[in-house]
Motif scaffolding. Sequence first.
Motif, PDB file in Angstrom:
ATOM      1  N   GLN A 138       8.000   2.171   8.111  1.00  0.00           N
ATOM      2  CA  GLN A 138       8.132   3.382   7.324  1.00  0.00           C
ATOM      3  C   GLN A 138       8.243   3.164   5.820  1.00  0.00           C
ATOM      4  OE1 GLN A 138       7.951   6.535   8.739  1.00  0.00           O
ATOM      5  NE2 GLN A 138       7.266   5.309  10.449  1.00  0.00           N
ATOM      6  N   ASN A 139       8.730   2.035   5.383  1.00  0.00           N
ATOM      7  CA  ASN A 139       9.003   1.845   3.965  1.00  0.00           C
ATOM      8  C   ASN A 139       8.143   0.747   3.362  1.00  0.00           C
ATOM      9  OD1 ASN A 139      11.105   3.710   4.190  1.00  0.00           O
ATOM     10  ND2 ASN A 139      12.558   2.124   4.748  1.00  0.00           N
ATOM     11  N   ASP A 140       7.825   0.918   2.073  1.00  0.00           N
ATOM     12  CA  ASP A 140       7.264  -0.180   1.309  1.00  0.00           C
ATOM     13  C   ASP A 140       8.383  -1.201   1.110  1.00  0.00           C
ATOM     14  OD1 ASP A 140       5.063   1.448   1.219  1.00  0.00           O
ATOM     15  OD2 ASP A 140       5.352   2.050  -0.858  1.00  0.00           O
ATOM     16  N   ILE A 141       8.025  -2.429   0.787  1.00  0.00           N
ATOM     17  CA  ILE A 141       9.055  -3.460   0.680  1.00  0.00           C
ATOM     18  C   ILE A 141       8.934  -4.258  -0.613  1.00  0.00           C
ATOM     19  CG2 ILE A 141       9.456  -3.775   3.148  1.00  0.00           C
ATOM     20  CD1 ILE A 141       7.562  -6.155   3.057  1.00  0.00           C
ATOM     21  N   LEU A 142      10.058  -4.823  -1.017  1.00  0.00           N
ATOM     22  CA  LEU A 142      10.125  -5.785  -2.100  1.00  0.00           C
ATOM     23  C   LEU A 142      10.546  -7.120  -1.499  1.00  0.00           C
ATOM     24  CD1 LEU A 142      11.985  -3.828  -4.926  1.00  0.00           C
ATOM     25  CD2 LEU A 142       9.566  -4.414  -4.840  1.00  0.00           C
ATOM     26  N   ILE A 143       9.794  -8.157  -1.780  1.00  0.00           N
ATOM     27  CA  ILE A 143      10.150  -9.500  -1.330  1.00  0.00           C
ATOM     28  C   ILE A 143      10.785 -10.232  -2.508  1.00  0.00           C
ATOM     29  CG2 ILE A 143       9.306 -11.710  -0.473  1.00  0.00           C
ATOM     30  CD1 ILE A 143       7.021 -10.226   0.859  1.00  0.00           C
TER      31      ILE A 143
ATOM     32  N   PHE B 186       1.432  -4.551   6.086  1.00  0.00           N
ATOM     33  CA  PHE B 186       1.612  -4.299   4.662  1.00  0.00           C
ATOM     34  C   PHE B 186       0.421  -4.781   3.844  1.00  0.00           C
ATOM     35  CE2 PHE B 186       5.844  -4.706   6.447  1.00  0.00           C
ATOM     36  CZ  PHE B 186       6.472  -3.585   5.941  1.00  0.00           C
ATOM     37  N   ASN B 187       0.071  -4.004   2.814  1.00  0.00           N
ATOM     38  CA  ASN B 187      -0.915  -4.403   1.811  1.00  0.00           C
ATOM     39  C   ASN B 187      -0.178  -5.010   0.631  1.00  0.00           C
ATOM     40  OD1 ASN B 187      -3.409  -3.498   2.883  1.00  0.00           O
ATOM     41  ND2 ASN B 187      -2.877  -1.405   2.342  1.00  0.00           N
ATOM     42  N   GLY B 188      -0.679  -6.122   0.126  1.00  0.00           N
ATOM     43  CA  GLY B 188      -0.123  -6.665  -1.106  1.00  0.00           C
ATOM     44  C   GLY B 188      -0.564  -5.812  -2.275  1.00  0.00           C
ATOM     45  N   VAL B 189       0.321  -5.582  -3.235  1.00  0.00           N
ATOM     46  CA  VAL B 189      -0.025  -4.749  -4.375  1.00  0.00           C
ATOM     47  C   VAL B 189       0.164  -5.521  -5.679  1.00  0.00           C
ATOM     48  CG1 VAL B 189       0.429  -2.594  -5.611  1.00  0.00           C
ATOM     49  CG2 VAL B 189       0.582  -2.638  -3.133  1.00  0.00           C
ATOM     50  N   VAL B 190       1.409  -5.706  -6.092  1.00  0.00           N
ATOM     51  CA  VAL B 190       1.684  -6.305  -7.390  1.00  0.00           C
ATOM     52  C   VAL B 190       3.017  -7.047  -7.332  1.00  0.00           C
ATOM     53  CG1 VAL B 190       2.891  -4.289  -8.359  1.00  0.00           C
ATOM     54  CG2 VAL B 190       1.639  -5.821  -9.883  1.00  0.00           C
ATOM     55  N   GLY B 191       3.200  -7.971  -8.234  1.00  0.00           N
ATOM     56  CA  GLY B 191       4.459  -8.695  -8.320  1.00  0.00           C
ATOM     57  C   GLY B 191       4.757  -9.098  -9.747  1.00  0.00           C
TER      58      GLY B 191
ATOM     59  N   GLY C 299      13.295 -19.973 -11.127  1.00  0.00           N
ATOM     60  CA  GLY C 299      12.939 -18.587 -11.393  1.00  0.00           C
ATOM     61  C   GLY C 299      13.043 -17.673 -10.193  1.00  0.00           C
ATOM     62  N   LEU C 300      12.490 -16.479 -10.369  1.00  0.00           N
ATOM     63  CA  LEU C 300      12.516 -15.442  -9.355  1.00  0.00           C
ATOM     64  C   LEU C 300      11.182 -14.703  -9.356  1.00  0.00           C
ATOM     65  CD1 LEU C 300      14.159 -13.637  -7.325  1.00  0.00           C
ATOM     66  CD2 LEU C 300      14.752 -12.230  -9.297  1.00  0.00           C
ATOM     67  N   ASN C 301      10.587 -14.549  -8.172  1.00  0.00           N
ATOM     68  CA  ASN C 301       9.402 -13.705  -7.969  1.00  0.00           C
ATOM     69  C   ASN C 301       9.824 -12.486  -7.171  1.00  0.00           C
ATOM     70  OD1 ASN C 301       7.905 -15.705  -9.138  1.00  0.00           O
ATOM     71  ND2 ASN C 301       6.632 -16.112  -7.364  1.00  0.00           N
ATOM     72  N   ILE C 302       9.327 -11.329  -7.567  1.00  0.00           N
ATOM     73  CA  ILE C 302       9.546 -10.096  -6.814  1.00  0.00           C
ATOM     74  C   ILE C 302       8.170  -9.503  -6.536  1.00  0.00           C
ATOM     75  CG2 ILE C 302      10.612  -7.825  -6.772  1.00  0.00           C
ATOM     76  CD1 ILE C 302      12.599  -8.898  -8.888  1.00  0.00           C
ATOM     77  N   ASP C 303       7.829  -9.395  -5.249  1.00  0.00           N
ATOM     78  CA  ASP C 303       6.521  -8.888  -4.842  1.00  0.00           C
ATOM     79  C   ASP C 303       6.677  -7.545  -4.143  1.00  0.00           C
ATOM     80  OD1 ASP C 303       5.253 -11.210  -5.775  1.00  0.00           O
ATOM     81  OD2 ASP C 303       5.635 -12.243  -3.888  1.00  0.00           O
ATOM     82  N   TYR C 304       5.800  -6.601  -4.490  1.00  0.00           N
ATOM     83  CA  TYR C 304       5.804  -5.271  -3.895  1.00  0.00           C
ATOM     84  C   TYR C 304       4.672  -5.178  -2.881  1.00  0.00           C
ATOM     85  CZ  TYR C 304       5.069  -0.230  -3.545  1.00  0.00           C
ATOM     86  OH  TYR C 304       4.892   1.038  -3.075  1.00  0.00           O
TER      87      TYR C 304
ATOM     88  N   TYR D  79      -1.318  -9.963  -9.083  1.00  0.00           N
ATOM     89  CA  TYR D  79      -1.804  -9.263  -7.896  1.00  0.00           C
ATOM     90  C   TYR D  79      -1.379 -10.080  -6.679  1.00  0.00           C
ATOM     91  CZ  TYR D  79      -4.990  -8.247  -4.087  1.00  0.00           C
ATOM     92  OH  TYR D  79      -5.501  -7.975  -2.856  1.00  0.00           O
ATOM     93  N   VAL D  80      -0.939  -9.399  -5.615  1.00  0.00           N
ATOM     94  CA  VAL D  80      -0.527 -10.056  -4.379  1.00  0.00           C
ATOM     95  C   VAL D  80      -1.558  -9.733  -3.302  1.00  0.00           C
ATOM     96  CG1 VAL D  80       1.269 -10.272  -2.631  1.00  0.00           C
ATOM     97  CG2 VAL D  80       1.899  -9.730  -4.981  1.00  0.00           C
ATOM     98  N   GLY D  81      -2.245 -10.746  -2.800  1.00  0.00           N
ATOM     99  CA  GLY D  81      -3.172 -10.569  -1.684  1.00  0.00           C
ATOM    100  C   GLY D  81      -2.488 -11.010  -0.399  1.00  0.00           C
ATOM    101  N   ASN D  82      -2.369 -10.113   0.567  1.00  0.00           N
ATOM    102  CA  ASN D  82      -1.715 -10.406   1.843  1.00  0.00           C
ATOM    103  C   ASN D  82      -2.812 -10.651   2.883  1.00  0.00           C
ATOM    104  OD1 ASN D  82      -0.002 -10.609   4.023  1.00  0.00           O
ATOM    105  ND2 ASN D  82       0.737  -8.508   3.923  1.00  0.00           N
ATOM    106  N   LEU D  83      -2.997 -11.905   3.273  1.00  0.00           N
ATOM    107  CA  LEU D  83      -4.071 -12.255   4.208  1.00  0.00           C
ATOM    108  C   LEU D  83      -3.700 -11.862   5.634  1.00  0.00           C
ATOM    109  CD1 LEU D  83      -4.925 -15.791   2.800  1.00  0.00           C
ATOM    110  CD2 LEU D  83      -5.949 -13.607   2.208  1.00  0.00           C
TER     111      LEU D  83
END
Length: 196
Positions: free
Chosen positions: A87-92, A50-55, A73-78, A36-40
């Motif tokens: 306008q768009n959701d994002i992937l970090i 943006f709201n953090g959702v999942v990664g 490694g690699l982390n991908i956060d949605y 779970y991604v929490g965006n403070l």
Amino acid sequence: MKKIVFGLLVLLSNLSLAQENTDVKKETKFQIGIHYVGNLRNENIISDGFNGVVGISGNYAVYQDEMISVLGGLNIDYLQSRDFFLQNDILIWNPNVSIEVDVFKGKLKPFFGLGYAFFSSNFKYENASFDPSDPAFMTVETKLSFNGLTINPGLKYHISDLLFVEGSYKYFPVNSGDIEGTANTHFIYLGLGFKF
């Protein structure tokens, strides 16, 4: 989305329990996880937009012994947009290296990671403050690219040789270059991982 996350967590835990029944201890170099991604909130375009959702994360142990593991490694956060202008959701995308140390000689292991994250998003704004029926009132769209170094300390609790839970904090000083300059972004992660 919640059903998918729950299904993945159940699948990972079932795989771990099935693997734990074997008596052969093998060396594990790969780690995969979901979190779970929490965006403070921090009064900037990323925190407020943006709201953090999942990664998901994937790591490979480049070096490991009884005390220390060095992982790449690699982390991908949605992140989901909560703002009309974004306008768009994002992937970090966040490639990283981390060091996990067994300082407590048990199941609890702290880690520290460094990485470089980047993403881009479309941003719309009005270039005039006139009445919307006025032809001079126009919406302008621009694409902003965000990037920056990430610092990621955290803890992993190894439930078994193959399953762990994780909690961590990620500091991400975002450099947008255009609208806001640098913004300090803070993420909190809670997740489950599997080693193989």
